[in-house]
Design an enzyme around this catalytic site. Structure first.
Site, PDB file in Angstrom:
ATOM      1  CE  LYS A   7      19.936  69.028  15.899  1.00 43.83           C
ATOM      2  NZ  LYS A   7      19.335  69.173  17.220  1.00 43.83           N
ATOM      3  N   GLY A  32       8.191  69.613  28.225  1.00 46.95           N
ATOM      4  CA  GLY A  32       9.398  70.284  27.725  1.00 46.95           C
ATOM      5  C   GLY A  32       9.992  69.625  26.487  1.00 46.95           C
ATOM      6  CE  LYS A  49      17.907  65.591  15.189  1.00 48.74           C
ATOM      7  NZ  LYS A  49      16.807  65.207  16.074  1.00 48.74           N
ATOM      8  N   GLY A 104      18.166  65.907  25.029  1.00 46.44           N
ATOM      9  CA  GLY A 104      18.362  65.970  26.480  1.00 46.44           C
ATOM     10  C   GLY A 104      19.781  66.402  26.804  1.00 46.44           C
TER      11      GLY A 104
HETATM   12  N1  HSE Z   1      13.959  68.518  19.114  1.00 42.81           N
HETATM   13  C1  HSE Z   1      14.680  67.326  18.805  1.00 42.81           C
HETATM   14  C2  HSE Z   1      13.819  66.118  19.076  1.00 42.81           C
HETATM   15  C3  HSE Z   1      15.958  67.161  19.572  1.00 42.81           C
HETATM   16  O1  HSE Z   1      12.696  66.245  19.526  1.00 42.81           O
HETATM   17  O2  HSE Z   1      14.296  65.025  18.813  1.00 42.81           O
HETATM   18  C4  HSE Z   1      17.073  67.904  18.966  1.00 42.81           C
HETATM   19  O3  HSE Z   1      17.221  67.602  17.625  1.00 42.81           O
END
Ligand code: HSE
Length: 425
Positions: A105, A187, A205, A302
């Site tokens: 992104k 994680g 985003k 994920g």
């Molecule tokens: N680190 C992001 C989140 C996922 O926690 O949504 C990848 O953009």
């Protein structure tokens, strides 16, 4: 049968998931799409990752050129992350006429126009469904599903890490620090969590999604951004008592005042569909003039969810005669005639410590009234030592008015504003 050769750059969480899906679903894609999709090469320096996925030695390449120059490879999947190296790799692939699918992104938010220009010049595709909200097909929805609509409002919970932290704080009453540690141990949060908790990830985003929704370039520099680092459990509990849930909200709106794009913590009413999006789940709620309200919900991160989006892009590119590009002139800067709102409007949550004396409430209401700010609801409780706590929700007002009113209250000897949060009514 049409053959599609894929090279995967980076075999981490997302690249590994992509490898797994492509390997496991080869027969499925032959049957359902008439496509024979094969992973021809993988660029991954970590031998353990290659071994874990059982990548045959002959598919492991040691540099990008090997993958890009392979005539059997038509699609390059970029999963290396970071920005500058990824940009070089992606530009190299596009120059060679290879279609690029990426989950990056930050790369798209910062270099979309340059990458798209290069893709067009070399008749290559540039696809990035996985870059926005992982497995939730929001890019395709904006490009295909709702194209009959003018969209004037898009709101989303588009970062799972912060949503997990805020949900923990809401459900368990724990502090930000405790919830962040829980997110790290699962994680969700990185050891340096700033990309998520400071709102950068959501801002990348949002700049992409707002551009697609409003059919005009919404550069990252226009996105107002505030993270969740200073959110207190007290505010979350007070908002909850009034029927609101705190979320890191991404908001894109278009009105006569211009386009506004912002990422910040905001209370949403308990009966709004976004209020029940909890834990690491994501959702995007948009309103089209024909379709009305639409909400997409799912996993924004994920391995397999994000890989699902990548593979759908590979299939899309392979099954459409022409590549799809932006619906607007994708220049680095916005078009000259596009207006961005200088200020935005929101309702506000304020928590104040005030002197518990006759007339103080009237004086506070009077200061707010001078800035044309009207109160919707208010709760008051004793705070000891001749003080009390006031929690109030206002009607919509301009951000500047709210900040000016707060500064005025803080300059008095009877009130101190402890916190200000926006409220999406
Ligand atoms: N680190 C992001 C989140 C996922 O926690 O949504 C990848 O953009």
């Amino acid at each position: 049968m049409k053959k599609i050769g894929v090279a995967i750059l980076g075999l981490g969480v997302v690249g590994g998931g992509t490898y797994r899906i492509l390997e496991n679903r080869r027969e499925f894609f032959k049957r359902t799409q008439g496509l024979d999709i094969t992973v021809e090469s993988v660029l991954e320096p970590n031998a353990a990752r290659l071994a874990e996925l059982g990548v045959p030695a002959e598919k492991a390449v040691s540099n990008i050129a090997e993958a890009v120059c392979d005539p059997d490879v038509s699609v390059i999947v970029e999963c290396i992350g970071g920005v500058e190296a990824a940009r070089d790799y992606v530009l190299g692939a596009l120059h060679a006429g290879k279609t690029v699918v990426t989950s990056n992104k930050e790369l798209i938010a910062k270099y979309w126009s340059e990458l798209e220009r290069t893709a067009k010049a070399h008749n290559a595709g540039l696809y990035f469904e996985a870059s926005c909200v992982g497995g939730v097909p929001i890019v395709r929805t904006l490009l295909d599903g709702v194209q009959a609509n003018e969209i004037d409002c898009l709101m989303g919970i588009i970062n799972g890490t912060t949503n997990y932290i805020l949900t923990e704080m809401t459900e368990k009453g724990v502090s930000y620090e405790v919830a962040l540690e829980a997110a790290k141990s699962l994680g969700y949060a990185e050891s340096d969590p700033s990309a998520d908790v400071d709102g950068y990830d959501a801002a990348y985003k949002l700049s992409i999604l707002a551009s697609l929704a409003f059919h005009t370039k919404v550069p990252l520099s226009k996105v107002f951004r505030e993270g969740i680092g200073s959110v207190s459990e007290e505010d979350i509990a007070d908002g909850k008592a009034l029927g609101y849930r705190l979320k890191l909200l991404a908001v894109g709106k278009r009105s006569a005042e211009g386009i506004e794009v912002r990422v910040h913590p905001a209370f949403v009413r308990g009966d709004h569909p976004l209020a029940s999006v909890d834990g690491c789940f994501n959702a995007v709620f948009l309103t089209g003039d024909a379709v009305g309200d639409v909400m997409l919900y799912g996993r924004g991160a994920g391995s397999l969810p994000t890989a699902s989006a990548i593979v759908s892009d590979i299939v899309y590119a392979a099954t459409h005669g022409e590549h799809r590009y932006s619906t607007f002139r994708n220049t680095a800067a916005p078009e000259k005639d596009v207006k961005f709102a200088a200020d935005f409007k929101s309702a506000y949550y304020l928590r104040l410590t005030v002197c518990d004396e006759p007339g103080v409430l009237a004086k506070i209401a009077s200061v707010l009234g001078k800035y044309n700010i009207s109160i919707i609801e208010l709760i008051q409780r004793q705070a000891g030592e001749g003080k009390c706590t006031l929690v109030l929700i206002t009607h919509e007002t301009h951000e500047r008015s709210a900040l000016n009113a707060v500064a005025k209250l803080n300059a008095t000897d009877y009130a101190k504003v402890e916190s200000l949060l926006r409220v999406a009514l």
